[in-house]
Design a protein around this motif. Sequence first.
Motif, PDB file in Angstrom:
ATOM      1  N   ASP A 105       0.844  -1.186   0.000  1.00  0.00           N
ATOM      2  CA  ASP A 105       0.000   0.000   0.000  1.00  0.00           C
ATOM      3  C   ASP A 105       0.883   1.241   0.000  1.00  0.00           C
ATOM      4  O   ASP A 105       1.557   1.530   0.994  1.00  0.00           O
ATOM      5  CB  ASP A 105      -0.909   0.024   1.233  1.00  0.00           C
ATOM      6  N   PRO A 106       0.876   2.021  -1.102  1.00  0.00           N
ATOM      7  CA  PRO A 106       1.743   3.192  -1.175  1.00  0.00           C
ATOM      8  C   PRO A 106       1.146   4.429  -0.508  1.00  0.00           C
ATOM      9  O   PRO A 106      -0.071   4.586  -0.426  1.00  0.00           O
ATOM     10  CB  PRO A 106       1.872   3.424  -2.684  1.00  0.00           C
ATOM     11  N   VAL A 107       2.023   5.290  -0.018  1.00  0.00           N
ATOM     12  CA  VAL A 107       1.671   6.618   0.483  1.00  0.00           C
ATOM     13  C   VAL A 107       2.579   7.589  -0.249  1.00  0.00           C
ATOM     14  O   VAL A 107       3.806   7.473  -0.160  1.00  0.00           O
ATOM     15  CB  VAL A 107       1.892   6.729   2.008  1.00  0.00           C
ATOM     16  N   VAL A 108       1.990   8.534  -0.975  1.00  0.00           N
ATOM     17  CA  VAL A 108       2.767   9.491  -1.761  1.00  0.00           C
ATOM     18  C   VAL A 108       3.135  10.692  -0.889  1.00  0.00           C
ATOM     19  O   VAL A 108       2.275  11.313  -0.261  1.00  0.00           O
ATOM     20  CB  VAL A 108       1.972   9.954  -3.004  1.00  0.00           C
ATOM     21  N   LEU A 109       4.420  11.001  -0.845  1.00  0.00           N
ATOM     22  CA  LEU A 109       4.936  12.135  -0.068  1.00  0.00           C
ATOM     23  C   LEU A 109       4.787  13.422  -0.859  1.00  0.00           C
ATOM     24  O   LEU A 109       4.640  13.394  -2.090  1.00  0.00           O
ATOM     25  CB  LEU A 109       6.412  11.903   0.279  1.00  0.00           C
ATOM     26  N   ASP A 110       4.851  14.565  -0.174  1.00  0.00           N
ATOM     27  CA  ASP A 110       4.766  15.850  -0.875  1.00  0.00           C
ATOM     28  C   ASP A 110       6.100  16.177  -1.545  1.00  0.00           C
ATOM     29  O   ASP A 110       7.056  15.382  -1.485  1.00  0.00           O
ATOM     30  CB  ASP A 110       4.296  16.962   0.070  1.00  0.00           C
ATOM     31  N   GLU A 111       6.184  17.350  -2.159  1.00  0.00           N
ATOM     32  CA  GLU A 111       7.385  17.732  -2.911  1.00  0.00           C
ATOM     33  C   GLU A 111       8.617  17.906  -2.022  1.00  0.00           C
ATOM     34  O   GLU A 111       9.744  17.935  -2.510  1.00  0.00           O
ATOM     35  CB  GLU A 111       7.131  19.015  -3.725  1.00  0.00           C
ATOM     36  N   HIS A 112       8.426  17.990  -0.700  1.00  0.00           N
ATOM     37  CA  HIS A 112       9.545  18.127   0.233  1.00  0.00           C
ATOM     38  C   HIS A 112       9.923  16.784   0.866  1.00  0.00           C
ATOM     39  O   HIS A 112      10.753  16.738   1.773  1.00  0.00           O
ATOM     40  CB  HIS A 112       9.204  19.129   1.337  1.00  0.00           C
ATOM     41  N   GLY A 113       9.287  15.698   0.419  1.00  0.00           N
ATOM     42  CA  GLY A 113       9.579  14.380   0.988  1.00  0.00           C
ATOM     43  C   GLY A 113       8.979  14.192   2.364  1.00  0.00           C
ATOM     44  O   GLY A 113       9.453  13.385   3.154  1.00  0.00           O
ATOM     45  N   GLN A 114       7.911  14.943   2.666  1.00  0.00           N
ATOM     46  CA  GLN A 114       7.263  14.874   3.965  1.00  0.00           C
ATOM     47  C   GLN A 114       5.789  14.529   3.808  1.00  0.00           C
ATOM     48  O   GLN A 114       5.253  14.516   2.701  1.00  0.00           O
ATOM     49  CB  GLN A 114       7.388  16.219   4.694  1.00  0.00           C
ATOM     50  N   ILE A 115       5.145  14.294   4.944  1.00  0.00           N
ATOM     51  CA  ILE A 115       3.707  14.056   4.961  1.00  0.00           C
ATOM     52  C   ILE A 115       3.159  14.524   6.303  1.00  0.00           C
ATOM     53  O   ILE A 115       3.854  14.463   7.324  1.00  0.00           O
ATOM     54  CB  ILE A 115       3.367  12.566   4.704  1.00  0.00           C
ATOM     55  N   HIS A 116       1.943  15.018   6.277  1.00  0.00           N
ATOM     56  CA  HIS A 116       1.261  15.422   7.508  1.00  0.00           C
ATOM     57  C   HIS A 116       0.664  14.168   8.132  1.00  0.00           C
ATOM     58  O   HIS A 116       0.132  13.300   7.445  1.00  0.00           O
ATOM     59  CB  HIS A 116       0.175  16.453   7.202  1.00  0.00           C
ATOM     60  N   VAL A 117       0.750  14.061   9.432  1.00  0.00           N
ATOM     61  CA  VAL A 117       0.343  12.844  10.141  1.00  0.00           C
ATOM     62  C   VAL A 117      -1.142  12.518   9.913  1.00  0.00           C
ATOM     63  O   VAL A 117      -1.513  11.353   9.762  1.00  0.00           O
ATOM     64  CB  VAL A 117       0.717  12.937  11.633  1.00  0.00           C
ATOM     65  N   VAL A 118      -2.017  13.526   9.862  1.00  0.00           N
ATOM     66  CA  VAL A 118      -3.447  13.268   9.624  1.00  0.00           C
ATOM     67  C   VAL A 118      -3.641  12.706   8.222  1.00  0.00           C
ATOM     68  O   VAL A 118      -4.398  11.754   8.026  1.00  0.00           O
ATOM     69  CB  VAL A 118      -4.285  14.550   9.841  1.00  0.00           C
ATOM     70  N   ASP A 119      -2.939  13.263   7.240  1.00  0.00           N
ATOM     71  CA  ASP A 119      -3.049  12.757   5.871  1.00  0.00           C
ATOM     72  C   ASP A 119      -2.594  11.306   5.772  1.00  0.00           C
ATOM     73  O   ASP A 119      -3.138  10.527   5.001  1.00  0.00           O
ATOM     74  CB  ASP A 119      -2.202  13.610   4.914  1.00  0.00           C
ATOM     75  N   LEU A 120      -1.593  10.954   6.550  1.00  0.00           N
ATOM     76  CA  LEU A 120      -1.070   9.591   6.529  1.00  0.00           C
ATOM     77  C   LEU A 120      -2.101   8.580   7.018  1.00  0.00           C
ATOM     78  O   LEU A 120      -2.302   7.534   6.411  1.00  0.00           O
ATOM     79  CB  LEU A 120       0.203   9.494   7.374  1.00  0.00           C
ATOM     80  N   PHE A 121      -2.775   8.891   8.110  1.00  0.00           N
ATOM     81  CA  PHE A 121      -3.627   7.890   8.751  1.00  0.00           C
ATOM     82  C   PHE A 121      -5.122   7.993   8.427  1.00  0.00           C
ATOM     83  O   PHE A 121      -5.851   7.029   8.631  1.00  0.00           O
ATOM     84  CB  PHE A 121      -3.431   7.926  10.267  1.00  0.00           C
ATOM     85  N   GLU A 122      -5.604   9.110   7.905  1.00  0.00           N
ATOM     86  CA  GLU A 122      -7.042   9.242   7.665  1.00  0.00           C
ATOM     87  C   GLU A 122      -7.556   8.201   6.674  1.00  0.00           C
ATOM     88  O   GLU A 122      -8.567   7.548   6.927  1.00  0.00           O
ATOM     89  CB  GLU A 122      -7.396  10.649   7.180  1.00  0.00           C
ATOM     90  N   ASP A 123      -6.888   8.025   5.552  1.00  0.00           N
ATOM     91  CA  ASP A 123      -7.336   7.023   4.581  1.00  0.00           C
ATOM     92  C   ASP A 123      -7.328   5.625   5.178  1.00  0.00           C
ATOM     93  O   ASP A 123      -8.244   4.838   4.959  1.00  0.00           O
ATOM     94  CB  ASP A 123      -6.455   7.046   3.330  1.00  0.00           C
ATOM     95  N   GLU A 124      -6.296   5.321   5.929  1.00  0.00           N
ATOM     96  CA  GLU A 124      -6.173   3.984   6.518  1.00  0.00           C
ATOM     97  C   GLU A 124      -7.293   3.729   7.525  1.00  0.00           C
ATOM     98  O   GLU A 124      -7.869   2.648   7.563  1.00  0.00           O
ATOM     99  CB  GLU A 124      -4.800   3.832   7.178  1.00  0.00           C
ATOM    100  N   VAL A 125      -7.635   4.728   8.324  1.00  0.00           N
ATOM    101  CA  VAL A 125      -8.730   4.586   9.288  1.00  0.00           C
ATOM    102  C   VAL A 125     -10.060   4.426   8.558  1.00  0.00           C
ATOM    103  O   VAL A 125     -10.895   3.594   8.914  1.00  0.00           O
ATOM    104  CB  VAL A 125      -8.767   5.797  10.253  1.00  0.00           C
TER     105      VAL A 125
END
Length: 172
Positions: A105-125
Amino acid sequence: MVKALPQRFNPDLLARDGTRFELVLPQSQMKRLSSILASADNDVQVTALFSRRKDHIVISGRLKTRFALECQRCLESMDVDISEPFELVFVENEEKAQELPKELDPVVLDEHGQIHVVDLFEDEVMLHVPEIPKHMDMSACNPGPTEFGELPADVEEGKPNPFEALKNLNLH
């Protein structure tokens, strides 16, 4: 050692330590999730471990939460407890996500190679919200009235039978 996960982070840096993280996210911060719940007053508890596998940075762990939903059978409120494992692979862009094997299951990072914690887990929840929530035990449902009065006897008298025309139908 267990650390708190920052609100915005670079997975590459976190994978170097191999540290276990714990996080509590209010459901109310997850806008798409809270819009489908009867109440977003609960928290999502996350335990996670960042690691490297071959060419990938992976986050794996467990999500725990309670969904406040409306039973679609009786329209009363109900709670659904969730405790599910997850494993996600970080990628730089959509093309890299398409190249991954189907079981990852991929998670695409932003242009800075980072991700916001809510964005990471909301889809999974959201994957664990029941499509049609209903009490597991039908006796928990309070169905309410299914009949709304009596028909007068004269309503049924003289009413034509809709199947009367079928009795003369010849089937060979």
